[in-house]
Design a protein around this motif. Sequence first.
Motif, short mmCIF file in Angstrom:
data_model
loop_
_atom_site.label_atom_id
_atom_site.label_comp_id
_atom_site.label_asym_id
_atom_site.label_seq_id
_atom_site.Cartn_x
_atom_site.Cartn_y
_atom_site.Cartn_z
N LEU A 1 -4.66 3.68 -1.11
CA LEU A 1 -4.65 3.07 -2.43
C LEU A 1 -5.84 3.53 -3.27
CD1 LEU A 1 -3.06 1.15 -4.20
CD2 LEU A 1 -4.41 -0.73 -3.30
N PHE B 1 0.84 -1.19 0.00
CA PHE B 1 0.00 0.00 0.00
C PHE B 1 0.87 1.25 0.00
CE2 PHE B 1 -2.42 -3.36 2.03
CZ PHE B 1 -3.58 -3.34 1.26
N ILE C 1 -1.89 1.21 -10.71
CA ILE C 1 -0.69 0.70 -10.03
C ILE C 1 0.17 0.06 -11.11
CG2 ILE C 1 0.23 -0.92 -8.34
CD1 ILE C 1 -2.56 -0.92 -7.03
N TYR D 1 0.75 4.73 -8.71
CA TYR D 1 1.61 4.13 -7.70
C TYR D 1 2.45 3.05 -8.37
CZ TYR D 1 3.10 1.52 -3.55
OH TYR D 1 3.86 0.90 -2.59
#
Length: 199
Positions: A69, A37, A75, A49
């Motif tokens: 998140l 996370f 991601i 991320y």
Amino acid sequence: LARELSLDAARIAATTLSDLPRLGPIDLFVHLGNSAFPRVSGQGRRNIYICQCPFSDGGVDLAVHWEKLRTYQTIYVYSEFVRNVLRGMISAFRFDVPIEILEPPVPIGEIASNRPERLTILNVGRFFAGGHNKRHDVLIEALRLLVATGVDAEMHLVGTLHPHPEHLSHYKQLCSKAEGLPIVLHANASPGVIDRLYG
């Protein structure tokens, strides 16, 4: 960093997280981390991320950071393996954030057809002590075994080396282990050296 990556850093300025609001609206915020996370909530209109390796800090990691998140639209990870591990870690929280694989941007030149008969092994990974180090010591021992069985091989170990005493000591130990073997350690190699080794 700019020299190592052959980048023009003239328009790059360092800032702190607490000073970000002074910059005004941020179009793209990219957070690079080593945990399942993110440690920071997304700060931009679009937030990405990049999870290098999804280490877990256990209960603290989950309780403090899991809601962050939700502030990211995407991601990125570096491999299918990491994507599968990360999915397993966050699936219980029912996140629908897409996890994409970001292939390392390593330009590979054309493979020469007149390569020498000698087996050449190239490994690229940082030289550092502790934690999840790249186990160059195991690679060195593996080459020692190959050579002992009569395989004509050489190895090149390439990586950045940070000037902290524990990392320098670790690197010195690797150099000692490699002594007498057809191994070349390339600490902080220039882009030209890396291109030549990949060629």
